[in-house]
Design an enzyme around this catalytic site. Structure first.
Site, PDB file in Angstrom:
ATOM      1  N   LYS A 293       0.842  -1.195   0.000  1.00  0.00           N
ATOM      2  CA  LYS A 293       0.000   0.000   0.000  1.00  0.00           C
ATOM      3  C   LYS A 293       0.879   1.248   0.000  1.00  0.00           C
ATOM      4  O   LYS A 293       2.011   1.227   0.489  1.00  0.00           O
ATOM      5  CB  LYS A 293      -0.957   0.021   1.198  1.00  0.00           C
ATOM      6  CG  LYS A 293      -0.286   0.075   2.545  1.00  0.00           C
ATOM      7  CD  LYS A 293      -1.310   0.089   3.668  1.00  0.00           C
ATOM      8  CE  LYS A 293      -0.647   0.202   5.032  1.00  0.00           C
ATOM      9  NZ  LYS A 293       0.117   1.441   5.236  1.00  0.00           N
ATOM     10  N   LYS A 322       1.023  -0.444   9.828  1.00  0.00           N
ATOM     11  CA  LYS A 322       2.148   0.168   9.117  1.00  0.00           C
ATOM     12  C   LYS A 322       1.886   1.663   8.872  1.00  0.00           C
ATOM     13  O   LYS A 322       0.746   2.122   8.907  1.00  0.00           O
ATOM     14  CB  LYS A 322       2.376  -0.545   7.783  1.00  0.00           C
ATOM     15  CG  LYS A 322       2.718  -2.025   7.927  1.00  0.00           C
ATOM     16  CD  LYS A 322       4.086  -2.220   8.572  1.00  0.00           C
ATOM     17  CE  LYS A 322       4.436  -3.697   8.717  1.00  0.00           C
ATOM     18  NZ  LYS A 322       3.840  -4.339   9.879  1.00  0.00           N
ATOM     19  N   ASP A 323       2.969   2.388   8.591  1.00  0.00           N
ATOM     20  CA  ASP A 323       2.890   3.831   8.374  1.00  0.00           C
ATOM     21  C   ASP A 323       1.921   4.174   7.236  1.00  0.00           C
ATOM     22  O   ASP A 323       1.721   3.378   6.312  1.00  0.00           O
ATOM     23  CB  ASP A 323       4.265   4.392   8.011  1.00  0.00           C
ATOM     24  CG  ASP A 323       5.289   4.165   9.116  1.00  0.00           C
ATOM     25  OD1 ASP A 323       5.636   2.989   9.355  1.00  0.00           O
ATOM     26  OD2 ASP A 323       5.729   5.146   9.725  1.00  0.00           O
ATOM     27  N   LYS A 324       1.388   5.400   7.308  1.00  0.00           N
ATOM     28  CA  LYS A 324       0.523   5.860   6.226  1.00  0.00           C
ATOM     29  C   LYS A 324       1.353   6.458   5.095  1.00  0.00           C
ATOM     30  O   LYS A 324       1.339   5.961   3.979  1.00  0.00           O
ATOM     31  CB  LYS A 324      -0.480   6.914   6.732  1.00  0.00           C
ATOM     32  CG  LYS A 324      -1.331   7.475   5.588  1.00  0.00           C
ATOM     33  CD  LYS A 324      -2.261   8.583   6.020  1.00  0.00           C
ATOM     34  CE  LYS A 324      -3.031   9.108   4.803  1.00  0.00           C
ATOM     35  NZ  LYS A 324      -3.943  10.227   5.147  1.00  0.00           N
ATOM     36  N   GLN A 417       2.843   7.539  14.654  1.00  0.00           N
ATOM     37  CA  GLN A 417       1.749   6.737  14.082  1.00  0.00           C
ATOM     38  C   GLN A 417       0.818   6.197  15.152  1.00  0.00           C
ATOM     39  O   GLN A 417      -0.339   5.886  14.885  1.00  0.00           O
ATOM     40  CB  GLN A 417       2.303   5.560  13.275  1.00  0.00           C
ATOM     41  CG  GLN A 417       3.315   5.940  12.218  1.00  0.00           C
ATOM     42  CD  GLN A 417       4.733   5.844  12.736  1.00  0.00           C
ATOM     43  OE1 GLN A 417       5.131   6.613  13.617  1.00  0.00           O
ATOM     44  NE2 GLN A 417       5.521   4.931  12.199  1.00  0.00           N
TER      45      GLN A 417
END
Length: 686
Positions: A293, A322-324, A417
């Protein structure tokens, strides 16, 4: 430094462990500057090409599933045969029940003698007698008594004991604290005894605990409709999700009587014609895949996928968030969806910045933390010295910083996050205090940005019009839209807000409380390091090493450091942990423990049980190491020029030479944040 508004400004107040000067730079200028790849439990990156391995996994998983289905069918056949053989003993249902009851008594009696010694059995029998005697004497103090049956590390053993005790003593219930098994009075049993005989209550709770498929329980015939109504209400109130009741009329010596029959609710099937075995098989389908993503939150990606597939977000499982603003690769498992069905949405998800790889069947879902760690590839752009350190070559500052972090590690703070944007920790605090309306208002408090999201929030704050705000809220704001729909339906009162929060998936609801608890942990870690530095002191909590032959839970291995152990330097800082607030954690026995108590009291949580029943949230707490170290840390500095940015005059033109950028690769253990490691390295808050 990100171009967007800061996540979490009170990271500024948290201390560092090393005393180097650091350097300046920006991260996440684009998602490609921050690439995160999950490392699975075998130590492999999840993005590697594993087509051959996937084929082998598919075949193995297929074989396992077939074997499992055959075992289920075999067990069902055995159950039917057992039922038929029992039915042959007598044509009477009551005789059949007596046979089954006697067999169950023999089984549970043997089980209790197997698991308990004579002393524990005597204590259990004495406890059971005292409860019955207290109830007959109408003494309420017996309702709160508990008896410990001992420590049982094996979950399967605890399950057998739970069943054996409850079948032998239906008026008692068992529960577990860590690995300790305890027993206490069953107050639901006592309440039922006020409506029925003690014998019937015994039989009902024995039936309830056994959970035999397709079985029924019938109360004695009753001519009083009001009394039958009370029994119906009791069962529906206490066990309505599990049981259903129905009355059947009959005549006895000319008197109209009725009997109440109880049975277990059947699982809902999508089709009347579909057999129950097919329904079980459908729900036992699990498909694993690697999700790539870009610039997308994990929960947002799951929400979009679940909509496309027509399933619930809770049908997805994953090892970690997970990070954006990054390109990320992680393993996911979805249930009730076959590999073929999952492949049908591959083209649809590309427009949302997602791709899927290595799609294959598996036999079980993932759990949080089921990974070794994460591999990071990070580009830090516009690297330069801090404004007050212009005389030293930036390359020397980078080398000094990386050397210090390799040697001393970094304080294992929760990163940005964990908190999202806005006031997530304040929302979590409000939910813990069950201030539901305040939590809703905080969620919809706009910030200074002029975008469609803040316009929708501002409209809601000014008007309270949930329907109008829903029309303004962008589709990608999943949780806000869920909440607005519920508020429009149920209203903005306390009950309506509870229903609204319940419409949000559990993982999203608990995110806010985790944000608050993480803030407390961060500040506790800072206080601990400022107070005692990098040495183990009396009262610290450490995780003791576990021998290969031992099987104990993490909470059993948490140990409070003694004065003698401090002097002998028995433990290292890598073993020191601090607790995340919760109802099942131990706090340090030094001034850090007092800091926790003061901090929670300041926020009005001095009596908090860390359970929010109305929102189905339960927080036992956990332990987190204070110090962590990066693994396989490597770097490369690309010098656009040999020095910082300068203006060079060429005739009448002024040319700005580009600043250098730093490329870092490193591995971190699970639940560690690369932004926190960078913060320690650069002495700079993002």
């Amino acid at each position: 430094m990100e171009k967007e508004a800061p996540y979490y400004t009170f990271l500024d107040t948290l201390c560092y462990i090393s005393d180097h000067i650091g350097f300046y730079g920006t991260i996440k200028n684009s998602p490609a500057d921050f690439v995160v790849t999950e490392i699975d439990e075998s130590g492999e990156l999840v993005t590697r090409d594993s087509s051959k391995e996937t084929e082998e996994q598919m075949q193995a998983s297929s074989n396992e599933m077939t074997t499992g289905q055959n075992n289920v069918k075999k067990q069902r056949t055995n159950l039917r045969d057992l039922h038929d053989s029992r039915a042959g003993v007598s044509g009477s249902i009551s005789d059949l029940s007596e046979v089954a009851s006697e067999e169950m008594k023999d089984f549970t009696s043997n089980a209790l003698h197997y698991h308990f010694n004579v002393t524990v059995l005597d204590s259990l029998n004495h406890f059971a007698d005292s409860i019955k005697s207290a109830w007959k004497a109408q003494l309420s103090e017996a309702d709160h008594q508990e008896l410990s049956l001992g420590l049982f590390p094996e979950k399967s053993e605890r399950a057998n004991i739970h069943s054996a005790v409850r079948q032998t003593f239906p008026f008692l219930i068992t529960f577990t604290k860590s690995t300790e098994l305890l027993v206490k009075p069953n107050l639901d049993y006592q309440e039922l005894c006020q409506l029925t005989s003690e014998e019937e209550a015994d039989d009902f709770f024995t039936f309830l605990d056994a959970k035999v498929e397709n079985s029924r329980f019938t109360f004695q015939p009753d001519s009083c409709k009001e009394h039958r109504t009370r029994v119906h209400h009791f069962i529906n109130k206490k066990f309505g999700k599990l049981l259903e009741t129905k009355s059947f009329s009959e005549k006895d010596n000319g008197l109209q009587m009725a009997t109440i029959t109880v049975r277990f609710r059947e699982r809902k099937c999508p089709s009347i014609k579909r057999h129950r075995t097919e329904e079980v098989d459908k729900h036992s389908v699990y498909t694993a895949f690697t999700l790539q993503k870009e610039n997308l939150e994990t929960l947002e990606a799951i929400s979009y996928l679940s909509t496309l597939l027509g399933i619930l977000p809770s049908d997805f499982s994953y090892a970690g968030i997970k990070d954006k603003k990054a390109i990320t690769y992680q393993t996911m498992v979805v249930k009730k969806v076959s590999p073929e069905s999952l492949r049908t949405v591959e083209s649809s998800i590309r427009r949302k910045g997602m791709k899927m790889y290595n799609i294959h069947p598996v036999t079980q879902p993932l759990r949080l933390g089921q990974l070794t760690g994460n591999h990071f590839s990070i580009v830090v752009r516009d690297v330069s010295n801090h404004s007050d350190d212009s005389l030293t070559d930036v390359q020397l500052r980078i080398e000094e910083a990386i050397c210090n972090v390799k040697m001393n590690g970094f304080i294992n703070y929760y990163g940005p996050q964990r908190f999202g944007k806005g006031q997530a920790h304040e929302i979590g605090l409000s939910l813990l205090k069950e201030e539901m309306e305040r939590a809703v208002k905080l969620l919809f408090t706009p910030d200074a940005a002029e975008d469609s999201v803040n316009k929708a929030k501002k409209y809601f704050v000014e008007t309270g019009d949930a329907k109008g705000s829903l029309a303004l809220m962008p589709n990608y704001k999943v949780r806000e839209r869920m909440l607005l729909r519920a508020l429009h339906r149920y209203g903005m009162n306390h009950e309506g807000c509870i229903r609204g929060w319940l419409c949000i998936p559990h993982s999203m609801r608990i995110f806010y409380i985790h944000a608050y608890c993480s803030k407390v942990w961060n500040e506790a870690a800072c206080f601990r390091v400022k107070s005692y530095g990098a040495k183990v002191v009396e009262g610290d909590l450490v995780i003791r090493e576990q021998n290969a032959s031992e099987k104990s839970s993490l909470s059993d291995r948490v140990h409070v450091v003694t004065a003698a152990e401090e002097e002998a330097k028995t433990y290292t800082m890598s073993q020191v942990v601090l607790p995340m607030p919760g109802h099942s954690v131990t706090y340090p026995a030094n001034k850090v423990g007092q800091w926790y108590r003061d901090a929670l009291a300041k926020d009005g949580l001095q009596t908090c049980k860390f359970r929010v029943g109305s929102l189905q949230l339960n927080l036992p707490g956990c332990y987190r190491q204070i110090f962590k170290y990066p693994l396989k840390l490597a770097y490369e500095l690309s010098l656009g020029s040999q020095h910082e940015e300068k203006e060079v005059t060429t005739g009448t033109e002024i040319v700005a030479l580009p600043k250098p950028h730093l490329t870092l690769t490193l591995d971190l253990e699970s639940s560690c944040y690369a932004t926190v490691c960078l913060r320690e390295m650069m002495k700079f808050n993002f």
